[in-house]
Motif scaffolding. Structure first.
Motif, PDB file in Angstrom:
ATOM      1  N   GLU A   1      -1.534   7.609   7.731  1.00  0.00           N
ATOM      2  CA  GLU A   1      -1.549   8.896   7.026  1.00  0.00           C
ATOM      3  C   GLU A   1      -2.850   9.040   6.232  1.00  0.00           C
ATOM      4  O   GLU A   1      -3.413  10.137   6.124  1.00  0.00           O
ATOM      5  CB  GLU A   1      -0.334   9.015   6.090  1.00  0.00           C
ATOM      6  N   SER A   2      -3.319   7.936   5.713  1.00  0.00           N
ATOM      7  CA  SER A   2      -4.562   7.951   4.962  1.00  0.00           C
ATOM      8  C   SER A   2      -5.734   8.346   5.868  1.00  0.00           C
ATOM      9  O   SER A   2      -6.605   9.125   5.475  1.00  0.00           O
ATOM     10  CB  SER A   2      -4.771   6.563   4.351  1.00  0.00           C
TER      11      SER A   2
ATOM     12  N   LEU B   1       2.076   2.847   8.008  1.00  0.00           N
ATOM     13  CA  LEU B   1       2.238   4.299   7.878  1.00  0.00           C
ATOM     14  C   LEU B   1       1.272   4.843   6.834  1.00  0.00           C
ATOM     15  O   LEU B   1       0.652   5.897   7.011  1.00  0.00           O
ATOM     16  CB  LEU B   1       3.676   4.672   7.467  1.00  0.00           C
ATOM     17  N   GLU B   2       1.155   4.106   5.733  1.00  0.00           N
ATOM     18  CA  GLU B   2       0.257   4.543   4.672  1.00  0.00           C
ATOM     19  C   GLU B   2      -1.188   4.587   5.185  1.00  0.00           C
ATOM     20  O   GLU B   2      -1.923   5.546   4.910  1.00  0.00           O
ATOM     21  CB  GLU B   2       0.368   3.594   3.476  1.00  0.00           C
TER      22      GLU B   2
ATOM     23  N   PRO C   1       5.722  -0.048   6.583  1.00  0.00           N
ATOM     24  CA  PRO C   1       5.402   1.023   5.631  1.00  0.00           C
ATOM     25  C   PRO C   1       3.917   1.076   5.273  1.00  0.00           C
ATOM     26  O   PRO C   1       3.362   2.153   5.072  1.00  0.00           O
ATOM     27  CB  PRO C   1       6.254   0.666   4.404  1.00  0.00           C
ATOM     28  N   ASP C   2       3.273  -0.086   5.230  1.00  0.00           N
ATOM     29  CA  ASP C   2       1.854  -0.095   4.888  1.00  0.00           C
ATOM     30  C   ASP C   2       1.002   0.423   6.049  1.00  0.00           C
ATOM     31  O   ASP C   2      -0.059   1.010   5.837  1.00  0.00           O
ATOM     32  CB  ASP C   2       1.421  -1.494   4.449  1.00  0.00           C
TER      33      ASP C   2
ATOM     34  N   ASP D   1      10.125   6.134   5.656  1.00  0.00           N
ATOM     35  CA  ASP D   1      10.325   4.692   5.514  1.00  0.00           C
ATOM     36  C   ASP D   1      11.265   4.414   4.353  1.00  0.00           C
ATOM     37  O   ASP D   1      11.698   5.336   3.661  1.00  0.00           O
ATOM     38  CB  ASP D   1       8.980   3.995   5.274  1.00  0.00           C
TER      39      ASP D   1
ATOM     40  N   HIS E   1       0.806  -1.221   0.000  1.00  0.00           N
ATOM     41  CA  HIS E   1       0.000   0.000   0.000  1.00  0.00           C
ATOM     42  C   HIS E   1       0.838   1.269   0.000  1.00  0.00           C
ATOM     43  O   HIS E   1       0.438   2.282  -0.551  1.00  0.00           O
ATOM     44  CB  HIS E   1      -0.948  -0.016   1.202  1.00  0.00           C
ATOM     45  N   ARG E   2       1.993   1.218   0.635  1.00  0.00           N
ATOM     46  CA  ARG E   2       2.846   2.398   0.690  1.00  0.00           C
ATOM     47  C   ARG E   2       3.389   2.752  -0.680  1.00  0.00           C
ATOM     48  O   ARG E   2       3.797   3.879  -0.923  1.00  0.00           O
ATOM     49  CB  ARG E   2       4.017   2.140   1.671  1.00  0.00           C
ATOM     50  N   GLU E   3       3.443   1.769  -1.558  1.00  0.00           N
ATOM     51  CA  GLU E   3       3.969   1.984  -2.904  1.00  0.00           C
ATOM     52  C   GLU E   3       2.954   1.611  -3.971  1.00  0.00           C
ATOM     53  O   GLU E   3       3.322   1.147  -5.049  1.00  0.00           O
ATOM     54  CB  GLU E   3       5.284   1.233  -3.097  1.00  0.00           C
TER      55      GLU E   3
ATOM     56  N   ALA F   1      10.393   2.105   1.805  1.00  0.00           N
ATOM     57  CA  ALA F   1       9.518   1.180   1.077  1.00  0.00           C
ATOM     58  C   ALA F   1       9.951   1.030  -0.382  1.00  0.00           C
ATOM     59  O   ALA F   1       9.644   0.025  -1.014  1.00  0.00           O
ATOM     60  CB  ALA F   1       8.069   1.655   1.142  1.00  0.00           C
TER      61      ALA F   1
ATOM     62  N   PHE G   1       6.099  10.237  10.652  1.00  0.00           N
ATOM     63  CA  PHE G   1       5.143  10.327   9.553  1.00  0.00           C
ATOM     64  C   PHE G   1       4.000  11.244   9.944  1.00  0.00           C
ATOM     65  O   PHE G   1       3.911  11.701  11.087  1.00  0.00           O
ATOM     66  CB  PHE G   1       4.680   8.938   9.091  1.00  0.00           C
TER      67      PHE G   1
END
Lengths: 167, 436
Positions: free
Chosen positions: B383-384, B379-380, B376-377, A162, A84-86, A164, B209
Motif C-alpha cells: 500500500e505504501s 500489505l503495509e 500485515p507488514d 488484516d 510496520h502495519r502498526e 494486525a 488491500f
C-alpha cells in the motif's frame, strides 16, 4: 484489574463486565505489557478464519492461534517500531456488550460477549464485529484470562485487510 | 467479497503512445516498469480482457469436492463460478454461476453438497452435470423449452493438474500441461513432497488491500525484502530456538510462459521434513521417517529438494504456491487498479498425522495470513508503494537486481519473467497507457 474478590459461587456479571471493560481500555491505550499481565501463563488467544468460526487449531487453519510465548512475541512486536502495519499505531475502540456468564461450575468461568472493534489509521476506518469467548480463572482476588477467542461475524476480511491489531 | 467485473472498452480519445511499459535493456542491464502499469484504469481494463480472460486461472482443488454433488463457489477472474463434482460422471464441472433463464445465481452457498441447483427466482432446476431438469409451467412456452440448450453454461475450458483445477474463459487456449510448462515439475515437487496426495485445510484467508495486484505477485517471491521487512518474524524464530545462521542461498528460474520460481535453502523448519527445535523432540522420529520414505521413493537428490528447499512459485498470472514453512496456495484478483482481492489456503498432505498437521498450521499462521507476523507488514509495504506512485515525479520502478549474473534467490529475475510475459500479452494496450 480492580480489587474485586470473586468467589466461585458468587461471580456477578458486573464483575466480569468490569474486567472486560478494563481489558478493552488497556488495548485502546496500547498498554500492551499491562494487558498481557491479565493472561494466565497457559493462556491461548485465538482468532478463527471467517469461514470456519468453530475452527479447531489442531485441525483447521486459524488466523491467530497464540500460546503465551507467541502472544508475548506479538506484544513485543507491536511495541516495537518494526511491526510496520502498526507503526504508527492505529487508534482503536474496543466495545464490549451482550456479556453473558455461562458457566461458573467447572473452575474456569465461561463468558461470551459481543464486540465491535473500530480501527482508525491514516484516514482509513475499519470495523471488526463478532463474538468473544472467554475462559476466566479466579486468581488473587481477580480474574486471569485462560482463553480469549474472537470469532468474527464478517464473512471475510476484505473490508479490514488484516488482523494486525489485537481484537 | 468483490466480484466486480470491468469490461474493456476502447478508449477513443487516447493518443497511442510510443512508450513500452516494460523496458528490458540487456545492454545497460536495466529493467524498468512504468508505474502506470499499477495505476492506469486503461491498463487495468486491458488486463481483465487480455490476461484474465486469456489465461488458465486456478479455481480450486479437487480435494475440496471429494464426493459426488460436493461443490464450492467462488469468483474466478472476477466472475462468479462454481465447481461441482458431477453425481453421474464423477467429473469436476465448472459452471458460470448464472441461471440460463434470467440470470440469477443458481449456487448461493460457498460450499456444500447438492444433487440439484435450483434458481430461487423462477425455480428452474439444474442437476450437478448442468443439465436443465425442471421448468415450472413449461406449457406457457409456445415453442417449447429446449432443455439441452438451456443447461448451465460451462466455463470454456476446465483441466486439472495433480488435483489443481484450472479454468479458462478462452476456448482456444493451449492445453493446461503445455501452458504450465516448467511449472509442472515444481507442482510435482510440492505434491510428491507431501507424499503424493494433498488436501486443502479447512479455513480460508480472504482479504483485500489497496495496492495493485502485480505488487503482490512481485512480493510473493521477493527474497530481497524478507530480512528488512520481516525482522520481527525472524527475531521471534530466533527467540524460540531456530538457528538462522545457515542463511538463504539459492536461485531463480524462469519456467516459461510467465511462470517462475525462487528456490533456496530453508533457514526454518519445514513440516515436510526438516526438523527444528520448535517442532519438539516428539516430532523428530516422525519427520525422520517421512524423509526416509521420500528418499526411498524419489531418490536422495529429489528428496533433498522436497525437504530442505523452499519454493516460492508463481503460476502466471495470479496463482502463488509457496512451499516454505508451510504450503500456501494464494490467488489474486484486481477489482480495480489500486485494489487486490486475495484468497489463500493451507495445503497439506492427506491423512497427515495430527501432531504434524498442528505444527504445520502453527508454522503457517505465525508467518502467513492476515494475523501473522509477516503478511500485515507486506500489505503495509505494498500500500505504501501504491501511495508513493500517486506522488508522481518518479515514473519508473527498477527491477534490474541480478541482471548480468546467474540470479540468486534474492535477485529479481523471477519478476522479470513475469513482466516479460505480461508485456507480451498486453502488447499495444500496455503501450496505450504508457503515455498517461
Amino acid at each position: 484489574m480492580t480489587a474485586m474478590a470473586p468467589e466461585q459461587q458468587a461471580i456477578s456479571r458486573q464483575q466480569v463486565e468490569d474486567f472486560l471493560y478494563a481489558e478493552a481500555a488497556l488495548l485502546d491505550a496500547w498498554q500492551l505489557d499491562d494487558w498481557l499481565l491479565l493472561f494466565d501463563e497457559n493462556a491461548k488467544y485465538e482468532v478463527p478464519c471467517n469461514d470456519a468460526p468453530d475452527g479447531d487449531p489442531s485441525r483447521d487453519l486459524l488466523l491467530i492461534d497464540d500460546n503465551y510465548v507467541r502472544l508475548t512475541a506479538r506484544v513485543e512486536r507491536l511495541n516495537s517500531r518494526r511491526a510496520h502495519r502498526e507503526y504508527p499505531h492505529s487508534r482503536t475502540n474496543h466495545q464490549v456488550f451482550n456479556v453473558r456468564v455461562l458457566d461458573v461450575s467447572a473452575g474456569d468461568i465461561a463468558v461470551t460477549a459481543s464486540f465491535t472493534v473500530w480501527r482508525f489509521r491514516a484516514g482509513r476506518s475499519s470495523c471488526y464485529v463478532g463474538r468473544y469467548r472467554y475462559r476466566l480463572r479466579c486468581s488473587d482476588g481477580g480474574f486471569r484470562v485462560a482463553l480469549k477467542r474472537a470469532e468474527l461475524d464478517m464473512t471475510d476480511l476484505r473490508s479490514v485487510a488484516d488482523v494486525a491489531i489485537i481484537l | 467479497m468483490s466480484t466486480g467485473i470491468d469490461t474493456w472498452r476502447p478508449q477513443e480519445a487516447e493518443v497511442p503512445p510510443q512508450l513500452p511499459i516494460v523496458v528490458d535493456d540487456p545492454v545497460t542491464q536495466r529493467f524498468r516498469v512504468h508505474r502506470s502499469a499499477m495505476t492506469s484504469p486503461a491498463v487495468h481494463s486491458a488486463e481483465i480482457e487480455r490476461i484474465f480472460a486469456k489465461s488458465w486461472l486456478y479455481v480450486g482443488h479437487e480435494s475440496e469436492i471429494p464426493q459426488p454433488g460436493d461443490f464450492v463457489r467462488r469468483p474466478v477472474g472476477g466472475r462468479p463460478v462454481f465447481m461441482v463434482r458431477g453425481v453421474k460422471t464423477g467429473n469436476v464441472n465448472v459452471f458460470h454461476n448464472t441461471c440460463t433463464h434470467r440470470g440469477a445465481l443458481v449456487c448461493r452457498q460457498d460450499s456444500g453438497n447438492s444433487k440439484v441447483f435450483q434458481c430461487f427466482y423462477h425455480a428452474w432446476t439444474f442437476d450437478s452435470e448442468g443439465q436443465l431438469k425442471g421448468v415450472p409451467d413449461r406449457d406457457a412456452y409456445a415453442g417449447g423449452v429446449n432443455f439441452d440448450e438451456l443447461g448451465l453454461k460451462r466455463v470454456a475450458r476446465v483441466e486439472s493438474y495433480r488435483g489443481f483445477v484450472f479454468a479458462s474463459f478462452d476456448p482456444g487456449i493451449e492445453d493446461l500441461p503445455s501452458y504450465l510448462a516448467g511449472a509442472k515439475d515444481y507442482i510435482d515437487l510440492v505434491v510428491d513432497g507431501c507424499g503424493g496426495s494433498v488436501e486443502m485445510v479447512r479455513g480460508t484467508n480472504q482479504y483485500s488491500f489497496a495496492a495493485n495486484w502485480k505488487l503482490l505477485v512481485e512480493n510473493s517471491f521477493d527474497g530481497y525484502h524478507a530480512e528488512s521487512t520481516h525482522d520481527t518474524y525472524f527475531k521471534y524464530l530466533v527467540s524460540i530456538g531456530t538457528d538462522l545462521r545457515g542463511g538463504v542461498s539459492g536461485r531463480e528460474v524462469d519456467l516459461g510462459n510467465g511462470h517462475a520460481v525462487i528456490e533456496y535453502s530453508s533457514p526454518w523448519g519445514r513440516p515436510v521434513a526438516k526438523w527444528e527445535p520448535l517442532f519438539g523432540d516428539d516430532a523428530r522420529a516422525e519427520i525422520d521417517r517421512l524423509r526416509a520414505d521420500l528418499v526411498t521413493r524419489h531418490g536422495a537428490e529429489r528428496a533433498h529438494a522436497m525437504t530442505e528447499v523452499n519454493r516460492n512459485l508463481l503460476i502466471y498470472p495470479n496463482l502463488i504456491i509457496n512451499d516454505i514453512m508451510a504450503v500456501t496456495v494464494r490467488t489474486l484478483y484486481p477489482p480495480a487498479p489500486d485494489a487486490v482481492d486475495v484468497t489463500a489456503w493451507a495445503l497439506a498432505p492427506t491423512n497427515e498425522p495430527a501432531p504434524l498437521r498442528h505444527r504445520r498450521l502453527d508454522s503457517f499462521l505465525t508467518f502467513l495470513g492476515p494475523g501473522g507476523f509477516a503478511t500485515p507488514d507486506d500489505l503495509e509495504a505494498l500500500e505504501s508503494c501504491q501511495q508513493g506512485f500517486a506522488s508522481g515525479g518518479v515514473e519508473w520502478n527498477d527491477i534490474s537486481r541480478g541482471m548480468g549474473r546467474v540470479p540468486m534467490a534474492n535477485d529479481e529475475e523471477q519478476m522479470r519473467a513475469f513482466w516479460r510475459r505480461w508485456q507480451h500479452q498486453m502488447a499495444t494496450a500496455a503501450d496505450l497507457a504508457g503515455a498517461q
